[in-house]
Design an enzyme around this catalytic site. Structure first.
Site, PDB file in Angstrom:
ATOM      1  N   ASP A   9       0.821  -1.212   0.000  1.00 24.49           N
ATOM      2  CA  ASP A   9       0.000   0.000   0.000  1.00 24.49           C
ATOM      3  C   ASP A   9       0.858   1.267   0.000  1.00 24.49           C
ATOM      4  OD1 ASP A   9      -2.351   1.395  -0.046  1.00 24.49           O
ATOM      5  OD2 ASP A   9      -2.779   1.172   2.087  1.00 24.49           O
ATOM      6  N   ASN A  31     -11.101  -2.286  -5.307  1.00 21.71           N
ATOM      7  CA  ASN A  31     -10.309  -1.327  -6.097  1.00 21.71           C
ATOM      8  C   ASN A  31     -10.975  -0.928  -7.420  1.00 21.71           C
ATOM      9  OD1 ASN A  31      -7.137  -2.689  -4.933  1.00 21.71           O
ATOM     10  ND2 ASN A  31      -8.189  -0.849  -4.241  1.00 21.71           N
TER      11      ASN A  31
HETATM   12  C1  IPE Z   1      -5.482  -2.709  -0.195  1.00 22.86           C
HETATM   13  O1  IPE Z   1      -5.144  -1.364  -0.316  1.00 22.86           O
HETATM   14  C2  IPE Z   1      -5.485  -3.359  -1.545  1.00 22.86           C
HETATM   15  C3  IPE Z   1      -4.183  -3.503  -2.202  1.00 22.86           C
HETATM   16  C4  IPE Z   1      -3.024  -3.220  -1.697  1.00 22.86           C
HETATM   17  C5  IPE Z   1      -4.248  -4.067  -3.528  1.00 22.86           C
HETATM   18  P1  IPE Z   1      -6.250  -0.226  -0.442  1.00 22.86           P
HETATM   19  O2  IPE Z   1      -5.514   1.054  -0.552  1.00 22.86           O
HETATM   20  O3  IPE Z   1      -7.209  -0.556  -1.509  1.00 22.86           O
HETATM   21  O4  IPE Z   1      -7.016  -0.351   0.964  1.00 22.86           O
HETATM   22  P2  IPE Z   1      -7.821   0.727   1.795  1.00 22.86           P
HETATM   23  O5  IPE Z   1      -8.818   1.349   0.881  1.00 22.86           O
HETATM   24  O6  IPE Z   1      -6.842   1.720   2.301  1.00 22.86           O
HETATM   25  O7  IPE Z   1      -8.428  -0.056   2.917  1.00 22.86           O
HETATM   26  C1  IPE Z   2      -1.664   0.255  -3.338  1.00 26.17           C
HETATM   27  O1  IPE Z   2      -1.428   1.630  -3.360  1.00 26.17           O
HETATM   28  C2  IPE Z   2      -1.882  -0.327  -4.710  1.00 26.17           C
HETATM   29  C3  IPE Z   2      -3.270  -0.704  -4.980  1.00 26.17           C
HETATM   30  C4  IPE Z   2      -4.266  -0.620  -4.147  1.00 26.17           C
HETATM   31  C5  IPE Z   2      -3.545  -1.232  -6.306  1.00 26.17           C
HETATM   32  P1  IPE Z   2      -2.614   2.654  -3.354  1.00 26.17           P
HETATM   33  O2  IPE Z   2      -2.971   2.966  -4.764  1.00 26.17           O
HETATM   34  O3  IPE Z   2      -3.727   2.212  -2.493  1.00 26.17           O
HETATM   35  O4  IPE Z   2      -1.905   3.917  -2.704  1.00 26.17           O
HETATM   36  P2  IPE Z   2      -2.518   4.922  -1.655  1.00 26.17           P
HETATM   37  O5  IPE Z   2      -2.982   4.115  -0.499  1.00 26.17           O
HETATM   38  O6  IPE Z   2      -3.640   5.637  -2.342  1.00 26.17           O
HETATM   39  O7  IPE Z   2      -1.378   5.823  -1.306  1.00 26.17           O
HETATM   40 MG    MG Z   3      -4.106   2.416  -0.511  1.00 27.82          MG
END
Ligand code: IPE
Ligand code: IPE
Ligand code: MG
Length: 237
Positions: free
Chosen positions: A15, A63
C-alpha cells in the site's frame, strides 16, 4: 549470533503507491509503476531468503471503485509484469498462482494469468500467490458454496467439514500466513486473506510501498523473530 528464523509464508499488502506519487507532485499511476519495480525486487529477494510462499495483494475487489484511468493502468501493468517482470521468479523455479474472482477481468489479463500458471505449474522451489480481484470474504463465501454443492452431490458429508478441508476449497490450498506486512502506515487488513491470517504475526510500517526494499524486508523478518508465537498455549519456561 543466533540464526534468524524465516517465516514459511509471508503476505504483503502493498500500500501507498498513490501517496508516494502525490508526494512528488506526480500522478498516482507513477506510483504504481514504481510499486511494480519494488515487487520485482522483493519477490526475488524473498526466495533468496528461503521463504517458501509469498502472497501479495495486487488488486482488491474494492479497487474497481477507482477512476477508470487508474484501473486500466493497473491492468496494463499486470500484463507487462506477467510477460516480463516475473521472468526472474520463474527462473528460480517458483510456481506462480493466482487468487481472486475471475469476473470483471479482461480476457487478455485472464489469458496472461493462465499462461503464467501453466508455465510454472511443476515448479517446486517456492510459491508466488498473486491476489487480483481478490476479497477475503468472497474467498470464504465461494468455498462455502463449493462445499454445499459437493454435499448436495453426495461427494462429501456435512460431518467431513473441518478447518483443514475448508482450506482446500479456498482459491488455493495454501499454508497459514506466518508474517503479514502492510506498508504505508495503515493499520487494517482491508479484506485480505482472512482465513489464512488466523495466527499471522502482523508487521506494520510507515514506509510507502515504492520505498520498501531489501533492508525493510530484513527489518520485518527481524521483528518476526522477536515474536513469541503461543497459539493460545502457555510457553514453558
Ligand atoms: C489494499 O489497499 C489493496 C491492495 C493493496 C491491492 P487499499 O488502498 O485498496 O485499501 P484501503 O482502501 O486503504 O483499505
Ligand atoms: C496500493 O497503493 C496499490 C493498490 C491498491 C492497487 P494505493 O494505490 O492504495 O496507494 P494509496 O494508499 O492511495 O497511497
Ligand atoms: Mg491504498
Amino acid at each position: 549470533m543466533e540464526e534468524l528464523k524465516v517465516p514459511n509464508h509471508v503476505a504483503i499488502i502493498m500500500d501507498g503507491n498513490g501517496r508516494w506519487a502525490q508526494n512528488r507532485g506526480k500522478k498516482r499511476t507513477f506510483g504504481h509503476q514504481k510499486g511494480a519495480d519494488t515487487l520485482k525486487k522483493i519477490s526475488e529477494y524473498v526466495y533468496d531468503k528461503n521463504i517458501k510462499v509469498l502472497s501479495v495483494f495486487a488488486f482488491s475487489t474494492e479497487n474497481w471503485k477507482r477512476d477508470k484511468e487508474e484501473v486500466d493502468f493497473l491492468m496494463n501493468l499486470f500484463l507487462k509484469a506477467f510477460n516480463k517482470n516475473f521472468e526472474s521468479v520463474k527462473k528460480k523455479g517458483v510456481k506462480v498462482i493466482f487468487s481472486g474472482l475471475k469476473t470483471k477481468l479482461s480476457d487478455k489479463v485472464l489469458d496472461a494469468m493462465d499462461k503464467m500458471s501453466e508455465e510454472t505449474k511443476d515448479n517446486k522451489n517456492g510459491i508466488f500467490n498473486i491476489c487480483i480481484n481478490y476479497g477475503g470474504q468472497d474467498e470464504i463465501a465461494e468455498a462455502a458454496k463449493k462445499i454445499c454443492t459437493d454435499v448436495v452431490d453426495g461427494k462429501i458429508k456435512t460431518s467431513d467439514i473441518n478447518t483443514s478441508m475448508f482450506n482446500k476449497y479456498l482459491f488455493n490450498d495454501l499454508p497459514p500466513i506466518d508474517l503479514l506486512i502492510r506498508t504505508s502506515g495503515e493499520y487494517r487488513i482491508s479484506n485480505f486473506m482472512l482465513y489464512q491470517m488466523a495466527y499471522a504475526e502482523m508487521y506494520f510500517t510507515d514506509v510507502l510501498w515504492p520505498d520498501f526494499d531489501e533492508n525493510e524486508m530484513d527489518k520485518a523478518i527481524e521483528s518476526f523473530n522477536k515474536r513469541d508465537r503461543r497459539y493460545g498455549g502457555v510457553k514453558k519456561k
